[in-house]
Scaffold this motif. Sequence first.
Motif, mmCIF file in Angstrom:
data_model
loop_
_atom_site.group_PDB
_atom_site.id
_atom_site.type_symbol
_atom_site.label_atom_id
_atom_site.label_comp_id
_atom_site.label_asym_id
_atom_site.label_seq_id
_atom_site.Cartn_x
_atom_site.Cartn_y
_atom_site.Cartn_z
ATOM 1 N N UNK A 144 1.656 7.936 -0.722
ATOM 2 C CA UNK A 144 1.103 6.609 -1.011
ATOM 3 C C UNK A 144 1.610 5.591 0.014
ATOM 4 N N UNK A 145 2.874 5.721 0.387
ATOM 5 C CA UNK A 145 3.447 4.823 1.398
ATOM 6 C C UNK A 145 2.773 5.034 2.742
ATOM 7 N N UNK A 146 2.554 6.284 3.118
ATOM 8 C CA UNK A 146 1.857 6.578 4.384
ATOM 9 C C UNK A 146 0.429 6.029 4.353
ATOM 10 N N UNK A 147 -0.259 6.219 3.214
ATOM 11 C CA UNK A 147 -1.625 5.703 3.083
ATOM 12 C C UNK A 147 -1.645 4.186 3.195
ATOM 13 N N UNK A 148 -0.674 3.536 2.535
ATOM 14 C CA UNK A 148 -0.608 2.073 2.575
ATOM 15 C C UNK A 148 -0.309 1.598 3.999
ATOM 16 N N UNK A 184 -2.570 -0.816 6.157
ATOM 17 C CA UNK A 184 -2.016 -2.032 6.754
ATOM 18 C C UNK A 184 -2.232 -2.035 8.268
ATOM 19 N N UNK A 185 -2.089 -0.869 8.891
ATOM 20 C CA UNK A 185 -2.336 -0.770 10.337
ATOM 21 C C UNK A 185 -3.781 -1.106 10.670
ATOM 22 N N UNK A 186 -4.704 -0.591 9.865
ATOM 23 C CA UNK A 186 -6.129 -0.904 10.081
ATOM 24 C C UNK A 186 -6.384 -2.391 9.865
ATOM 25 N N UNK A 187 -5.793 -2.930 8.788
ATOM 26 C CA UNK A 187 -5.951 -4.365 8.504
ATOM 27 C C UNK A 187 -5.393 -5.199 9.649
ATOM 28 N N UNK A 188 -4.233 -4.803 10.161
ATOM 29 C CA UNK A 188 -3.631 -5.539 11.271
ATOM 30 C C UNK A 188 -4.536 -5.476 12.501
ATOM 31 N N UNK A 189 -5.072 -4.290 12.768
ATOM 32 C CA UNK A 189 -5.979 -4.151 13.908
ATOM 33 C C UNK A 189 -7.202 -5.030 13.751
ATOM 34 N N UNK A 190 -7.745 -5.081 12.533
ATOM 35 C CA UNK A 190 -8.912 -5.926 12.262
ATOM 36 C C UNK A 190 -8.557 -7.399 12.439
#
Length: 122
Positions: free
Chosen positions: A47-51, A55-61
């Motif tokens: 779950x931590x890896x998924x989150x 978050x990485x995708x959100x940051x990239x966006x």
Amino acid sequence: MVGSHQPNQDVGSALPSEQILQAINDLRGQMIDFSAQAKQDRDLLQATHDKLATLGEDYGHLDTKFTETKSLVEGSLQWIRSDLDQNTETVKQHAEILSLTRATIDEQTRRLDDHDTKLHDQ
């Protein structure tokens, strides 16, 4: 027989069968608890890896949006500066025209005053 004993029957360490079975059952219970805890830990780690991935995708966006917005703002500021420079130049030109017009009017007024004075003197 004195001094002889049968294998696996040490008098000081012999445990009754029920105690051995209970110890085995207790160990099995602990193993089940450890397995359940390990599964919870793995699930939490996943779950931590998924989150983190989300978050990485959100940051990239967000980084992309920030870059796009920054580019738009910089472009707008450049247009505003250019427009302001052009308007400043226009105002300077109008001020020069106004100054020349005022000088012309002042000169015409002076001439009319001189002419009017000459007419009154006659």
